[in-house]
Design a protein around this motif. Structure first.
Motif, PDB file in Angstrom:
ATOM      1  N   UNK A   1       0.823  -1.205   0.000  1.00 26.33           N
ATOM      2  CA  UNK A   1       0.000   0.000   0.000  1.00 26.33           C
ATOM      3  C   UNK A   1       0.861   1.261   0.000  1.00 26.33           C
ATOM      4  N   UNK A   2       1.942   1.242   0.775  1.00 27.03           N
ATOM      5  CA  UNK A   2       2.827   2.412   0.858  1.00 27.03           C
ATOM      6  C   UNK A   2       3.515   2.656  -0.478  1.00 27.03           C
ATOM      7  N   UNK A   3       4.035   1.591  -1.069  1.00 27.89           N
ATOM      8  CA  UNK A   3       4.732   1.733  -2.353  1.00 27.89           C
ATOM      9  C   UNK A   3       3.769   2.180  -3.444  1.00 27.89           C
ATOM     10  N   UNK A   4       2.550   1.643  -3.430  1.00 25.83           N
ATOM     11  CA  UNK A   4       1.554   2.043  -4.429  1.00 25.83           C
ATOM     12  C   UNK A   4       1.225   3.522  -4.303  1.00 25.83           C
ATOM     13  N   UNK A   5       1.104   3.992  -3.055  1.00 23.75           N
ATOM     14  CA  UNK A   5       0.833   5.416  -2.842  1.00 23.75           C
ATOM     15  C   UNK A   5       1.981   6.273  -3.359  1.00 23.75           C
ATOM     16  N   UNK A   6       3.218   5.810  -3.128  1.00 22.34           N
ATOM     17  CA  UNK A   6       4.376   6.566  -3.613  1.00 22.34           C
ATOM     18  C   UNK A   6       4.402   6.621  -5.136  1.00 22.34           C
ATOM     19  N   UNK A   7       4.015   5.513  -5.769  1.00 19.74           N
ATOM     20  CA  UNK A   7       3.912   5.508  -7.228  1.00 19.74           C
ATOM     21  C   UNK A   7       2.866   6.520  -7.678  1.00 19.74           C
ATOM     22  N   UNK A   8       1.728   6.544  -6.979  1.00 13.74           N
ATOM     23  CA  UNK A   8       0.688   7.499  -7.319  1.00 13.74           C
ATOM     24  C   UNK A   8       1.160   8.940  -7.225  1.00 13.74           C
ATOM     25  N   UNK A   9       1.913   9.262  -6.158  1.00 10.96           N
ATOM     26  CA  UNK A   9       2.430  10.619  -6.004  1.00 10.96           C
ATOM     27  C   UNK A   9       3.450  10.944  -7.090  1.00 10.96           C
ATOM     28  N   UNK A  10       4.265   9.965  -7.448  1.00 11.29           N
ATOM     29  CA  UNK A  10       5.254  10.203  -8.506  1.00 11.29           C
ATOM     30  C   UNK A  10       4.561  10.503  -9.837  1.00 11.29           C
ATOM     31  N   UNK A  11       3.522   9.734 -10.160  1.00 13.30           N
ATOM     32  CA  UNK A  11       2.803   9.956 -11.415  1.00 13.30           C
ATOM     33  C   UNK A  11       2.005  11.257 -11.363  1.00 13.30           C
ATOM     34  N   UNK A  12       1.506  11.607 -10.168  1.00  8.72           N
ATOM     35  CA  UNK A  12       0.798  12.880 -10.037  1.00  8.72           C
ATOM     36  C   UNK A  12       1.741  14.046 -10.291  1.00  8.72           C
ATOM     37  N   UNK A  13       2.969  13.945  -9.788  1.00  8.73           N
ATOM     38  CA  UNK A  13       3.977  14.980 -10.031  1.00  8.73           C
ATOM     39  C   UNK A  13       4.276  15.089 -11.523  1.00  8.73           C
ATOM     40  N   UNK A  14       4.396  13.931 -12.174  1.00  8.20           N
ATOM     41  CA  UNK A  14       4.613  13.930 -13.622  1.00  8.20           C
ATOM     42  C   UNK A  14       3.454  14.615 -14.331  1.00  8.20           C
ATOM     43  N   UNK A  15       2.235  14.359 -13.877  1.00 10.37           N
ATOM     44  CA  UNK A  15       1.066  14.986 -14.477  1.00 10.37           C
ATOM     45  C   UNK A  15       1.093  16.497 -14.354  1.00 10.37           C
ATOM     46  N   UNK A  16       1.539  17.001 -13.214  1.00 10.57           N
ATOM     47  CA  UNK A  16       1.640  18.454 -13.016  1.00 10.57           C
ATOM     48  C   UNK A  16       2.648  19.053 -13.995  1.00 10.57           C
ATOM     49  N   UNK A  17       3.775  18.370 -14.195  1.00 12.35           N
ATOM     50  CA  UNK A  17       4.791  18.870 -15.132  1.00 12.35           C
ATOM     51  C   UNK A  17       4.253  18.891 -16.561  1.00 12.35           C
ATOM     52  N   UNK A  18       3.504  17.853 -16.928  1.00 13.37           N
ATOM     53  CA  UNK A  18       2.893  17.837 -18.261  1.00 13.37           C
ATOM     54  C   UNK A  18       1.888  18.977 -18.380  1.00 13.37           C
ATOM     55  N   UNK A  19       1.099  19.171 -17.324  1.00 16.62           N
ATOM     56  CA  UNK A  19       0.106  20.242 -17.303  1.00 16.62           C
ATOM     57  C   UNK A  19       0.762  21.596 -17.555  1.00 16.62           C
ATOM     58  N   UNK A  20       1.935  21.814 -16.971  1.00 18.44           N
ATOM     59  CA  UNK A  20       2.614  23.100 -17.080  1.00 18.44           C
ATOM     60  C   UNK A  20       3.339  23.291 -18.411  1.00 18.44           C
ATOM     61  N   UNK A  21       3.906  22.208 -18.937  1.00 19.63           N
ATOM     62  CA  UNK A  21       4.837  22.368 -20.054  1.00 19.63           C
ATOM     63  C   UNK A  21       4.341  21.865 -21.408  1.00 19.63           C
TER      64      UNK A  21
END
Length: 446
Positions: A64-84
């Protein structure tokens, strides 16, 4: 592009296609579509069925912890795509370097995928795996912006739906072939090709190397066969990075004035495309969790689903050109809502129910995705394909929380996993309602 005096809707067909060739070149279409075929290496292997599953296994920590960390990593990637993403598309349009940046971003993804080989099954390597997956997602989206913008360069106004369908279909079929190769050659047998076993995660690590080579090879044809963009928007002027954002906001205001229906469609498609993504994202979860599929059965189902989706996408692409993309999208979304409701109400039917209606779902997903791309390509003002497809990626990322949130909310309310189906259905249905008022009148070229 001219506009309707009452609502800003376009009254002519696809000025974006003014850069289109006089007739379709099968060689260029195939070269362009092979990028989709090759990109399945990242979509199917890295982000869906193999590497992210490996990364969230107990070898890297509590699931569960690792899955959440993956989710946060992909969310961060999504923000970068959103901006750039919009700016990268706009800059490639204005500089006439659409193909150049497709190549640069593609081979960054290839390099990042190859580096995943060094992610050994240990908590010490989790950060590296998360970083590589997140960065890969960012550059893959950047590559997609330029790839989608090239659709008008390899199709004519009369064939754009067919060509878009060929690309999506080849993507599904490429995923099938690659999954079969790595599953039966590396993952399923105790001792795979070259004597590779699952010791130290070597079967998965070898799989990502194969995937990197696969993508790298099949990305070459489009770079060799399709010429660089020389259309209306290729001003070949150097614009500073921050100045690009000023130009972007000016262009968005201009887009709202000139092609309001494009803006409406970007919003509607962002919602229903998130629902489409949810079908594949949570389909495997439901198959394993509620319908009792084993891990091997999930992969076999995934292969079958890609076969069905690929064939239907290529076939329905012909209807896109004949009837127009909006009827194809509408029919597909209605089919998805109806089939999703059937799975919900027949949830006690076991594996056979999911095999029948789960595959039926995939009949509609690919055509909706392909027709969505061709719909937008027909609306975009000439010379702004990269910019608007950048907005297409951005709007999709901006609402990418909808399907996961609805899936989780309905499970919470209903108390059983199968209730999540209603969450995905709701997102698709809302996207369908938002699409209905979008005008799709196109001048028919004969």
């Amino acid at each position: 592009m001219t506009k309707n005096a009452s609502d800003g809707s376009p009254d002519t067909a696809a000025p974006a296609l003014s850069e289109a060739p006089a007739k379709i070149s099968p060689k260029r279409v195939l070269a362009w579509g092979l990028w989709d075929w090759g990109s399945a290496a990242f979509n199917a292997v890295v982000t869906t069925f193999v590497f992210t599953v490996y990364l969230t296994s107990d070898a890297f920590g509590e699931e569960a912890v690792v899955s959440a960390q993956l989710g946060w990593a992909l969310a961060t990637a999504g923000v970068l795509v959103l901006l750039f993403a919009p700016v990268t598309g706009q800059r490639s349009d204005s500089a006439g370097r659409r193909k150049l940046w497709l190549g640069v971003n593609t081979y960054i993804v290839v390099a990042l995928t190859a580096c995943m080989f060094f992610v050994a099954p240990s908590p010490d390597f989790l950060w590296l795996g998360l970083l590589l997956v997140a960065a890969g997602n960012v550059f893959f989206e950047f590559a997609n912006v330029n790839y989608n913008a090239m659709l008008a360069q390899v199709s004519t106004p009369k064939t754009i739906g067919r060509v878009s369908g060929i690309g999506w279909g080849l993507g599904y079929l490429g995923g099938i072939v690659l999954l079969l190769i790595v599953y039966f050659g590396l993952i399923q047998p105790e001792v795979g090709i070259f004597g590779i076993t699952d010791e130290n995660g070597m079967d998965v690590r070898a799989t990502v190397l194969v995937s990197a080579i696969w993508f790298g090879l099949f990305a070459l044809p489009v770079l060799l066969a399709v010429p660089e963009y020389e259309g209306v928007g290729a001003r070949r002027t150097k614009v500073g990075f921050f100045a690009s954002y000023r130009r972007l906001f000016q262009d968005i205001r201009k887009l709202w004035r000139e092609s309001r229906q494009t803006v409406y469609f970007l919003f509607a498609s962002a919602v229903f495309r998130d629902g489409l993504a949810g079908v594949f994202t949570f389909g495997g979860v439901l198959a394993a969790g509620w319908f009792g599929f084993s891990q091997g059965e999930v992969i076999i189902f995934a292969i079958a689903a890609n076969v069905v989706a690929g064939i239907s996408t290529i076939t329905v692409g012909l209807l896109d050109d004949r009837l127009g993309p909006k009827p194809v999208i509408m029919a597909s979304l209605i089919g998805l809502v109806a089939t999703g409701l059937l799975i919900f109400f027949l949830h006690d039917g076991g594996k056979l129910t999911f095999w029948i209606f789960g595959l039926a779902l995939t009949l509609f997903v690919g055509p909706a995705q392909s027709a969505s791309r061709s719909f937008l390509a027909r609306l975009i003002p000439a010379g702004r394909e990269g910019e608007v497809f950048g907005l297409y990626a951005t709007t999709g990322r901006a609402v990418s929380f909808l399907a996961p949130a609805a899936f989780a909310l309905f499970i919470t309310v209903g108390g059983e996993q199968y209730w999540g189906i209603l969450g995905i259905v709701l997102v698709i249905f809302i996207g369908l309602l938002l699409l209905i008022p979008v005008h799709a009148k196109q001048q028919q070229l004969r």
